[in-house]
Enzyme design. Structure first.
Site, PDB file in Angstrom:
ATOM      1  N   ASN A 102      -3.889 -23.477  -5.680  1.00  0.00           N
ATOM      2  CA  ASN A 102      -2.957 -22.487  -5.532  1.00  0.00           C
ATOM      3  C   ASN A 102      -2.150 -22.168  -6.957  1.00  0.00           C
ATOM      4  O   ASN A 102      -1.251 -22.942  -7.341  1.00  0.00           O
ATOM      5  CB  ASN A 102      -2.004 -22.583  -4.376  1.00  0.00           C
ATOM      6  CG  ASN A 102      -1.075 -21.574  -4.437  1.00  0.00           C
ATOM      7  OD1 ASN A 102       0.106 -21.455  -4.009  1.00  0.00           O
ATOM      8  ND2 ASN A 102      -1.472 -20.263  -5.026  1.00  0.00           N
ATOM      9  N   GLU A 490      10.531   5.288   6.441  1.00  0.00           N
ATOM     10  CA  GLU A 490       9.458   4.557   7.130  1.00  0.00           C
ATOM     11  C   GLU A 490       9.627   3.356   7.819  1.00  0.00           C
ATOM     12  O   GLU A 490       9.210   2.852   8.929  1.00  0.00           O
ATOM     13  CB  GLU A 490       8.080   4.318   6.260  1.00  0.00           C
ATOM     14  CG  GLU A 490       8.292   3.234   4.983  1.00  0.00           C
ATOM     15  CD  GLU A 490       7.226   3.259   4.147  1.00  0.00           C
ATOM     16  OE1 GLU A 490       5.865   3.587   4.502  1.00  0.00           O
ATOM     17  OE2 GLU A 490       7.355   2.874   2.844  1.00  0.00           O
TER      18      GLU A 490
HETATM   19  C1  G6P Z   1       0.023   3.273   3.054  1.00  0.00           C
HETATM   20  C2  G6P Z   1       1.038   1.970   2.686  1.00  0.00           C
HETATM   21  C3  G6P Z   1       1.985   2.228   1.394  1.00  0.00           C
HETATM   22  C4  G6P Z   1       1.159   2.323   0.314  1.00  0.00           C
HETATM   23  C5  G6P Z   1      -0.063   3.466   0.589  1.00  0.00           C
HETATM   24  C6  G6P Z   1      -0.944   3.456  -0.626  1.00  0.00           C
HETATM   25  O1  G6P Z   1       0.683   4.348   3.224  1.00  0.00           O
HETATM   26  O2  G6P Z   1       1.671   1.841   4.022  1.00  0.00           O
HETATM   27  O3  G6P Z   1       2.735   1.090   1.455  1.00  0.00           O
HETATM   28  O4  G6P Z   1       1.729   2.627  -0.712  1.00  0.00           O
HETATM   29  O5  G6P Z   1      -0.830   3.268   1.710  1.00  0.00           O
HETATM   30  O6  G6P Z   1      -1.917   2.109  -0.674  1.00  0.00           O
HETATM   31  P1  G6P Z   1      -2.541   1.555  -1.853  1.00  0.00           P
HETATM   32  O7  G6P Z   1      -2.922   0.335  -1.133  1.00  0.00           O
HETATM   33  O8  G6P Z   1      -3.500   2.579  -2.234  1.00  0.00           O
HETATM   34  O9  G6P Z   1      -1.467   1.160  -2.887  1.00  0.00           O
END
Ligand code: G6P
Length: 610
Positions: A102, A490
């Site tokens: 790791n 959220e």
């Molecule tokens: C969801 C998650 C967020 C994230 C967003 C974009 O809404 O709950 O925490 O920022 O998706 O996701 P990504 O994986 O593309 O950054």
């Protein structure tokens, strides 16, 4: 991040390793593997499977493997895609040395070249594979001796568990900046990345420290440093239950991930900053560096928190790299008609690498033959595979649905990218050095912010009954205001809005009264005076204000209800520090209001639908 397990003792049932590994799955889950020494055949057998640990388990059910010692491993890919060949355990040419790792070996390329010249054959794309070959090079019958000699040439981070068929009565462990402990049983030892793996077996553990090598046999063990000095270690008693242990003792993954940001940012920066020359070394985009030299514009495309990171990136790239930058939500970008040409780089930011809107926008750009780049955390994810070039975050798996450590990692990578592109253009050596130096200090400063969580908790106690919140900021901290509001809504379901402070007078100021608090992000930067004017406007209307500002800014105390201080850094890097108290604030508000902070209602970690 990956999970590792090693066992030596009086049992030969490999299920011990498998059960321990399952409890480390949160550390990585793209592939899993194991290796076991069979004393009758005097051979090591290995089994690997792509996907979650259950796939390895299914494979193991079909074979009758027994023996001791054995190793288990669950992967979170850093170097090389998600394939069986890249999965650990890795071995040498003679299939003598087997190990699980790791961490990241920073100088693996140099080591690999030398080993190839000496005739070693490599089969994977990983950094790890150099280790068994290097140990093989020094092996003369004594495993720990070869490990010690090899590690003198290794730069980087590692937690290692190693076995050898030619010295089979031993399990050797080594640690440098990656977690590793030994669970002490009755005539047996179970080593693992964290206590959750050993807790059902034993509650007595020894935590290894950096630079230590442990040598375990079925009946005894000793620990040395790399110069062979014996070290006496304290035996700790684990007093957590299993679920707590998986979260390293934190009550929630969100808090754990907030707290591990010094380490995750360090991992994002590791090996990528050349302070003396004021440069960023980004291996994943080097193959398109000539194209990047000629680009005249950057389009950033992302969703959610990644979009807010992109907004900060826009300010960084324009101010320091001198490249016009546009940012768009992927869900908008995919349906409008972006003007793309050969001189535009399209940068997709995504923690998961699977967000449907971002992926669709990426495919659209590819169809139009635009240059596509990624900043992605999950190695081998769709966006990582589809983009022409990119930079991995190396922030480790993020389990809490609300993104925290991925955001600060994205900001760190955007700063690196700014340095990379800026130094291809007008950015001076002195400015490059300054950014690189300040960036290298960020993990330490983040740690300083995190040393005072109780101050933020006390604020959450004070404001927990509020139903509305406003977050305001300007310039680099305008996106932080948006992110602070997003986190709060959220996690705690409180109505929160993020605004550019200059926009207050165009509407939101109408909401202000004594029950509508504002969190104003106002570090001592180029727009500080402007922020103070906006704070005064809110104050004049009776709105309570929490100010987040730079340490030693005493003046603001008399103006506002509460102050949160963060250390001083370069203006473009202030978002990495100022977002942290906001993450903590959202977390504590959520907890105090009885919300499920790791899995907020109606949300998902990876949004693979439109
Ligand atoms: C969801 C998650 C967020 C994230 C967003 C974009 O809404 O709950 O925490 O920022 O998706 O996701 P990504 O994986 O593309 O950054």
């Amino acid at each position: 991040m990956c999970g590792i397990v090693g066992y030596i003792g009086n049992k030969t049932d490999i299920k011990i390793g498998l059960e321990a590994l399952k409890r480390l799955e949160y550390r990585g889950y793209d592939s899993a593997g194991m290796a076991v020494y069979n004393p009758e055949q005097k051979e090591v057998s290995a089994v690997k499977a792509v996907g979650k640990i259950v796939n390895l388990e299914k494979k193991l059910a079909k074979v009758d493997l027994k023996g001791v010692p054995f190793l288990f491993y669950t992967r979170w890919a850093t170097h090389g895609g998600v394939t069986k060949l890249n999965c650990h355990p890795h071995t040498d040419c003679k299939k003598n040395i087997w190990l699980v790792h790791n961490g990241i070996i920073e100088n693996y390329q140099t080591l690999k070249e030398k080993l190839i010249q000496r005739g070693h054959k490599f089969i994977s794309e990983t950094d790890t594979e150099v280790l068994p070959h290097l140990i093989e090079h020094y092996f003369q019958g004594n495993l720990e001796e070869a490990v010690r000699k090899a590690l003198r040439f290794v730069r980087g981070t590692y937690a290692l568990a190693i076995i050898s068929k030619e010295d089979p009565e031993k399990l050797v462990l080594a640690r440098n900046s990656a977690p590793l402990l030994i669970g002490l049983g009755e005539k047996e030892y179970l080593a693992a990345s964290d206590p959750s793996a050993v807790i059902t077996h034993t509650k007595k553990v020894i935590y290894l420290d950096d630079g230590e090598v442990a040598v375990l046999t079925p009946s005894q063990f000793f620990i040395q440093d790399l110069n062979q000095h014996r070290i006496q270690k304290e035996v700790n008693e684990i007093d957590w239950d299993l679920e707590e242990a998986q979260k390293s003792g934190y009550p929630h993954f969100m808090l754990k991930e907030i707290m591990e940001q010094p380490e995750s940012i360090n991992n994002s920066l590791r090996g990528r900053l050349i302070i003396d020359s004021g440069l960023a070394k980004l291996g994943g985009i080097e193959m398109v560096q000539d194209k990047l030299k000629n680009i005249k514009k950057v389009n950033i495309v992302a969703c959610g928190t990644s979009y807010y990171a992109g907004l900060v990136g826009e300010y960084m790239l324009e101010e320091y790299a001198g490249i016009p930058t546009e940012i768009d939500l992927a869900s908008e970008f995919r349906y409008r008609k972006p003007i793309l040409d050969k001189k535009t780089a399209n940068l997709f930011i995504s923690q998961s690498g699977e967000t449907a809107d971002s992926l669709a926008a990426l495919k659209e750009v590819k169809r139009k033959e635009g240059l596509t780049l990624g900043i992605v955390n999950v190695v081998g994810s769709s966006i990582a595979r589809e983009t022409e070039a990119g930079v991995y975050n190396h922030a480790g798996p993020e389990i809490g649905v609300a993104s925290t450590k991925a955001f600060t990692s994205q900001l760190s990578i955007l700063a690196l990218l700014t340095l990379f592109l800026g130094r291809q253009r007008e950015m001076s050596l002195v400015m490059g050095q300054r950014i690189a130096k300040e960036l290298s200090k960020i993990p330490e400063l983040v740690k300083k912010v995190l040393d005072e969580p109780m101050q933020v908790k006390a604020l959450a106690e004070k404001y927990k009954k509020c139903d509305h919140f406003l977050f305001i900021g300007r310039k680099y901290n305008y996106p932080v205001a948006l992110e602070g509001a997003l986190k709060l809504k959220e996690i705690s379901y409180i109505h929160a809005e993020g605004y550019g402070a200059g926009e207050m007078k165009h509407g939101p100021i109408a909401l202000i009264d004594k029950k509508f608090p504002t969190l104003a992000i106002c570090p001592l930067d180029s727009v500080y005076e402007k922020m103070i004017s906006n704070i005064q406007e809110i104050k004049a209307r009776g709105g309570p204000i929490i100010a987040l500002t730079t340490e030693n800014n005493k003046d603001i105390k008399n103006m506002v209800e509460d102050v949160i201080y963060v250390p001083k850094t370069l203006e473009m890097l202030t978002p990495i520090l100022s977002v942290i108290p906001l993450q903590l604030f959202a977390y504590y508000m959520g907890v105090l209001r009885g919300c499920d902070v790791d899995k907020p209602r109606n949300l998902a970690k990876s949004v693979t639908v439109e």
